[in-house]
Design an enzyme around this catalytic site. Structure first.
Site, PDB file in Angstrom:
ATOM      1  N   LYS A   1     -13.439  -7.905  -7.610  1.00  0.00           N
ATOM      2  CA  LYS A   1     -14.247  -6.712  -7.378  1.00  0.00           C
ATOM      3  C   LYS A   1     -13.289  -5.856  -8.757  1.00  0.00           C
ATOM      4  CE  LYS A   1     -16.202  -5.957  -2.965  1.00  0.00           C
ATOM      5  NZ  LYS A   1     -15.183  -5.383  -1.603  1.00  0.00           N
TER       6      LYS A   1
ATOM      7  N   LYS B   1      -8.626 -14.820 -10.705  1.00  0.00           N
ATOM      8  CA  LYS B   1      -9.876 -14.793  -9.894  1.00  0.00           C
ATOM      9  C   LYS B   1     -10.714 -14.041 -10.708  1.00  0.00           C
ATOM     10  CE  LYS B   1     -10.536 -14.347  -4.964  1.00  0.00           C
ATOM     11  NZ  LYS B   1      -9.433 -13.129  -3.718  1.00  0.00           N
TER      12      LYS B   1
ATOM     13  N   LYS C   1       1.038  -1.656   0.000  1.00  0.00           N
ATOM     14  CA  LYS C   1      -0.220   0.127  -0.331  1.00  0.00           C
ATOM     15  C   LYS C   1       0.891   1.644   0.013  1.00  0.00           C
ATOM     16  CE  LYS C   1      -4.351  -1.460   1.841  1.00  0.00           C
ATOM     17  NZ  LYS C   1      -5.633  -1.203   2.646  1.00  0.00           N
TER      18      LYS C   1
END
Ligand code: TRP
Length: 335
Positions: free
Chosen positions: A202, A199, A117
């Site tokens: 989102k 996968k 991050k």
């Protein structure tokens, strides 16, 4: 189970980052409802964690409310379980301070999510981003949670929470339950409809790759119609047929039928018909969630009652553990 025998406490925080995907739903989320029989469940929307990344206030508030409504729409019963919004219970942040004082700078520096991050938000490497895992440890330890259902990306954070609990207990005497991870055996891994080797995510750039659980029927049908398959024409589960395998898995999840039963049902049919059938099935499967979500969003008074009650119960429960930790540390009693 006798009344004196305590059910185990399961706890999980959910970031208010938008609607879940069909993959999230067919994995961990559809287990939430049934888990309430086996465990005392505590679920919260982790709004305090969310602000480690800058948020636009109005959109953030709306997302938090929607995430809370979604939690209930997905089967969490706010009477049986404790469902609340993290910032409504001040004890998480209180305990977080204490736990920060038994956490080493070096430990936090090794957290891979922090490193990722920090690289992604290089212009805002704030202290909250760094101490985030301590707040997460406090979330868990302040309820003496026994089990924490987590995805792979949170394993390291849970391990840290366990280390902090053990360290505190060694230093000050037995205070916190050392939590275990919970990795349900079942739970299908649903793949992207556009690249079935990946996968379902989102944040996929391709709008047809991901089905969201609040998508309307037309949208769901469109996405399934465009699902990527293969140049073969047989509907069977096999190596190298990732697209068909994924559709069979989705169909089997939504209907409770086995893959073999699904293969038989569609034997001799074409891919086009199969995709339509899976789309219809998924639309029906998700319809109750969508309806319940819409109903809840129309009834803000009820929602607010639920999260207020949840926060009060969470506060009372966490207070016991926090007070105990305060005494052990040597903070002066004031009541
Ligand atoms: N960090 C978790 C995530 O990003 C969310 C979370 C916050 C959490 N507190 C928690 C999960 C406590 C489990 C237990 O997904």
């Amino acid at each position: 189970m006798s009344e004196t025998e305590r059910k185990k406490v399961i706890l999980s925080g959910i970031q208010p980052t938008g609607v879940f995907t069909l993959g999230n739903f067919m994995g961990p989320i559809r287990n939430w409802g049934p888990l309430q029989d086996e465990f005392d469940c505590i679920y919260f929307i982790a709004d305090q964690h969310a602000i480690t990344v800058r948020k636009e206030p109005a959109a953030f508030r709306k997302q938090t409310i929607e995430s809370y409504a979604l939690l209930l729409a997905c089967g969490i019963d706010p009477k049986r379980s404790i469902a609340f919004i993290q910032s409504h219970n001040p004890n998480h942040a209180q305990l977080s301070w204490v736990l920060g004082c038994v956490t080493q700078f070096g430990e936090l520096s090794r957290m891979t999510q922090f490193k990722d991050k920090a690289a992604k938000h290089a212009d805002d490497i704030n202290a909250g981003l760094f101490t985030y895992p301590v707040l997460m440890a406090a979330d868990i330890l302040t309820y003496n949670a026994d089990v924490v259902p987590i995805g792979d990306d949170q394993r390291q954070h849970l391990e840290l929470a366990r280390n902090i609990a053990v360290r505190f207990n060694q230093r000050y005497g037995d205070t916190f339950t050392v939590p275990e991870g919970y990795f349900p055996k079942v739970g299908a891994r649903i793949k992207s409809l556009q690249d079935p080797t990946k996968k379902m995510s989102k944040s996929d750039d391709n709008p047809n790759a991901t089905v969201f659980i609040l998508d309307d029927k037309d949208t769901i049908m469109r996405k399934f119609k465009r699902a990527v398959t293969d140049s073969d024409s047989e509907i069977r589960f096999a190596e190298g047929k990732d697209g068909i395998n994924n559709l069979l898995t989705i169909y089997s999840c939504a209907t409770g039928k086995t893959i073999e039963e699904a293969e038989k049902e569609f034997a001799g049919k074409g891919y086009g018909d199969f995709k339509l059938a899976v789309g219809e099935t998924v639309a029906d499967y998700l319809e109750p969630v969508r309806t319940e979500f819409a109903r809840l969003m129309e009834d803000k008074t009820y929602l607010k009652e639920c999260w207020t009650d949840g926060a009060q119960r969470a506060f009372r429960l966490s207070n016991k553990v926090l007070s105990k930790a305060y005494r052990k540390i040597g903070f002066v009693d004031y009541r």
